[in-house]
Design an enzyme around this catalytic site. Structure first.
Site, PDB file in Angstrom:
ATOM      1  N   HIS A 154       0.825  -1.220   0.000  1.00  0.00           N
ATOM      2  CA  HIS A 154       0.000   0.000   0.000  1.00  0.00           C
ATOM      3  C   HIS A 154       0.859   1.270   0.000  1.00  0.00           C
ATOM      4  CE1 HIS A 154      -3.954  -1.906   0.277  1.00  0.00           C
ATOM      5  NE2 HIS A 154      -3.361  -2.813   1.031  1.00  0.00           N
ATOM      6  N   THR A 155       2.039   1.175  -0.553  1.00  0.00           N
ATOM      7  CA  THR A 155       2.880   2.366  -0.709  1.00  0.00           C
ATOM      8  C   THR A 155       2.870   2.858  -2.156  1.00  0.00           C
ATOM      9  OG1 THR A 155       4.780   0.942  -1.041  1.00  0.00           O
ATOM     10  CG2 THR A 155       4.479   1.805   1.179  1.00  0.00           C
TER      11      THR A 155
ATOM     12  N   SER B 152     -12.249 -18.252 -20.672  1.00  0.00           N
ATOM     13  CA  SER B 152     -11.407 -18.464 -19.498  1.00  0.00           C
ATOM     14  C   SER B 152     -11.698 -19.853 -18.952  1.00  0.00           C
ATOM     15  CB  SER B 152     -11.700 -17.419 -18.413  1.00  0.00           C
ATOM     16  OG  SER B 152     -11.155 -17.876 -17.189  1.00  0.00           O
TER      17      SER B 152
ATOM     18  N   LEU C 206      -1.713 -12.229  -5.111  1.00  0.00           N
ATOM     19  CA  LEU C 206      -0.579 -12.541  -5.998  1.00  0.00           C
ATOM     20  C   LEU C 206      -0.760 -11.911  -7.371  1.00  0.00           C
ATOM     21  CD1 LEU C 206      -0.200 -16.305  -4.975  1.00  0.00           C
ATOM     22  CD2 LEU C 206       0.949 -14.302  -4.009  1.00  0.00           C
ATOM     23  N   SER C 207      -1.566 -10.880  -7.449  1.00  0.00           N
ATOM     24  CA  SER C 207      -1.792 -10.088  -8.664  1.00  0.00           C
ATOM     25  C   SER C 207      -2.291 -10.912  -9.843  1.00  0.00           C
ATOM     26  CB  SER C 207      -0.541  -9.286  -9.053  1.00  0.00           C
ATOM     27  OG  SER C 207       0.362 -10.029  -9.800  1.00  0.00           O
TER      28      SER C 207
ATOM     29  N   SER D 230      -4.953 -10.376 -11.307  1.00  0.00           N
ATOM     30  CA  SER D 230      -5.550  -9.420 -12.257  1.00  0.00           C
ATOM     31  C   SER D 230      -4.502  -8.837 -13.192  1.00  0.00           C
ATOM     32  CB  SER D 230      -6.219  -8.245 -11.525  1.00  0.00           C
ATOM     33  OG  SER D 230      -7.079  -8.703 -10.543  1.00  0.00           O
TER      34      SER D 230
ATOM     35  N   GLU E  76      -7.264  -1.286 -15.428  1.00  0.00           N
ATOM     36  CA  GLU E  76      -7.839  -1.671 -14.130  1.00  0.00           C
ATOM     37  C   GLU E  76      -8.617  -0.498 -13.521  1.00  0.00           C
ATOM     38  OE1 GLU E  76      -5.382  -4.479 -12.318  1.00  0.00           O
ATOM     39  OE2 GLU E  76      -6.335  -4.334 -10.353  1.00  0.00           O
TER      40      GLU E  76
ATOM     41  N   ASP F 289       2.167  -3.939  -9.419  1.00  0.00           N
ATOM     42  CA  ASP F 289       1.983  -5.277  -9.989  1.00  0.00           C
ATOM     43  C   ASP F 289       2.407  -5.300 -11.459  1.00  0.00           C
ATOM     44  OD1 ASP F 289       0.883  -5.617  -7.538  1.00  0.00           O
ATOM     45  OD2 ASP F 289      -1.188  -5.823  -8.233  1.00  0.00           O
TER      46      ASP F 289
HETATM   47  C1  GLA Z   1      -2.862  -4.537  -5.061  1.00  0.00           C
HETATM   48  C2  GLA Z   1      -2.689  -3.391  -6.038  1.00  0.00           C
HETATM   49  C3  GLA Z   1      -1.256  -2.823  -5.954  1.00  0.00           C
HETATM   50  C4  GLA Z   1      -0.852  -2.504  -4.527  1.00  0.00           C
HETATM   51  C5  GLA Z   1      -1.181  -3.662  -3.587  1.00  0.00           C
HETATM   52  C6  GLA Z   1      -0.981  -3.305  -2.142  1.00  0.00           C
HETATM   53  O1  GLA Z   1      -2.084  -5.608  -5.449  1.00  0.00           O
HETATM   54  O2  GLA Z   1      -2.955  -3.811  -7.348  1.00  0.00           O
HETATM   55  O3  GLA Z   1      -1.137  -1.702  -6.783  1.00  0.00           O
HETATM   56  O4  GLA Z   1      -1.446  -1.315  -4.090  1.00  0.00           O
HETATM   57  O5  GLA Z   1      -2.518  -4.113  -3.740  1.00  0.00           O
HETATM   58  O6  GLA Z   1       0.371  -3.036  -1.895  1.00  0.00           O
END
Ligand code: GLA
Length: 371
Positions: free
Chosen positions: A20-21, A53, A110-111, A113, A145, A157
């Site tokens: 969250h930075t 999908s 784990l991203s 998206s 997004e 991400d």
């Molecule tokens: C999600 C968001 C990122 C980041 C994290 C938290 O993965 O897509 O951009 O903000 O949360 O660090």
């Protein structure tokens, strides 16, 4: 147009530290791991994208000629957003059949998206015989997004998935977008364990945090005019101007400031091969995310406790946006198998089932496989 079948893939992102930075102009230190979203694409002779999908078990089609965000935030919005962004960037897209498959757990921090966005973007570019520089592609996918999925995510991400080279972590300055490749110590092992609880970033909590930070910046900027983002704040200035904020906003700011510091300290500790220190920074990060940023949950806290109850684990924290998903633990390579088994056993004892686990392995960034 290329007639061949195109295969593109993007890995999962594992954020070592810096949570969250990114949307506060701060520092992050992610790496990628070898679980992938894979897209197989074949050209069509019309202007339709037909997307299957197999992960979701759904097929959707849309025309490239009338793209606009849908009413609901279904998985297809990410694909539409990427196609719209590419066209806005002047790329002449061709219609295609896309088959998407993924072994990245969805909504687990784990991203998944961003991995979907990047693998689709790479496939669409390749099938249309076009290319875009990786940094620009990362920003385009972030916009997809924002505009189509309604999540005001940061840039971490998409940058990690395009710019972190095989086996490296990426030190990314989200204000300047300066990147540095960081080699991980040969002795380190990173273990992911899934709490089994699921978040949905589209449910608003994530955007709430981003708004809280923006509100704090606006309030503080009245007293500290040079303040452009929380990146420009330090603990002394925060304490001196605490009266401008309520307790919640004060805590959100404190997390961001201390977390940026922890990224710098982790970078140094990795360079010194000081895994003990890396572990204690991960623990401090979890406490800050739990107590100040309030994005953890009971199950994640319990899983961190289970993981840290193993003598072999040096530290653990929730990973990604929060409200569920995975916990990341650090240990020495020689201890990895036994440490993972320890975590599995103690979490299974309280959750009732064996959690999904994955040991972080070097992965190539998003790419076309058969280019
Ligand atoms: C999600 C968001 C990122 C980041 C994290 C938290 O993965 O897509 O951009 O903000 O949360 O660090």
């Amino acid at each position: 147009m290329s007639q061949a079948l195109i295969q593109a893939s993007a890995p999962a992102r594992v954020n070592i530290i810096g949570e969250h930075t990114d949307y506060n102009g701060g520092l992050v230190l992610p790496t990628n791991t070898a679980i992938f979203t894979r897209v197989t694409a074949s050209p069509r002779d019309d202007r339709v994208l037909r997307v299957r999908s197999s992960t979701i078990g759904d097929t959707q089609s849309f025309s490239l000629d009338d793209l606009c965000p849908g009413e609901t935030t279904s998985w297809i919005e990410y694909v539409k957003g990427v196609a719209a962004g590419l066209q806005q960037a002047g790329i002449a897209l061709h219609g295609a059949e896309l088959l998407i498959d993924s072994d990245i757990p969805l909504g687990a921090g784990l991203s998944s998206s961003a991995s979907l966005e990047l693998s689709v973007a790479k496939a669409l570019l390749a099938i249309s015989g076009e290319s875009i520089a990786d940094a620009a592609l990362a920003q385009l996918c972030q916009q997809a997004e924002h505009n189509y999925a309604g999540v005001q995510c940061g840039i971490m991400d998409q940058y990690s998935l395009t710019c972190a080279q095989f086996g490296n972590a990426l030190l990314l300055d989200c204000r300047s977008l300066h990147t540095q490749q960081v080699q991980l110590p040969t002795d380190i092992a990173l273990i992911l364990t899934d709490s089994g609880v699921r978040h949905s970033l589209t449910d608003g909590e994530y955007n709430n945090r981003a708004e809280e930070c923006a509100t704090a910046v606006a309030l503080l900027a009245e007293l500290v005019p040079s303040l452009g983002s929380l990146r420009d704040l330090n603990l002394e200035v925060l304490e001196a101007n605490k009266a401008a904020l309520n307790e919640t906003l004060y805590r959100r700011c404190r997390h961001v400031i201390t977390e940026i510091r922890r990224v710098q300290d982790t970078y140094e500790a990795l360079g010194n091969n000081d895994l003990q220190k890396v572990g204690s920074l991960l623990n401090a990060c979890h406490e800050s995310l739990r107590d100040d940023y309030a994005v953890s949950c009971t199950e994640l806290d319990a899983l961190v406790e289970c993981a840290n109850s193993s003598d072999l684990i040096l530290g653990s924290r929730m990973v990604g946006a929060g409200f569920g998903g995975c916990v990341l633990s650090v240990c020495r390579k020689d201890d990895a198998v036994a440490a993972a088994a320890d975590i599995q056993m103690s979490y299974a004892a309280i959750s009732g089932s064996r959690p999904w686990q994955h040991r972080v392995e070097p992965a190539h960034p998003a790419r076309v496989e058969n280019e």
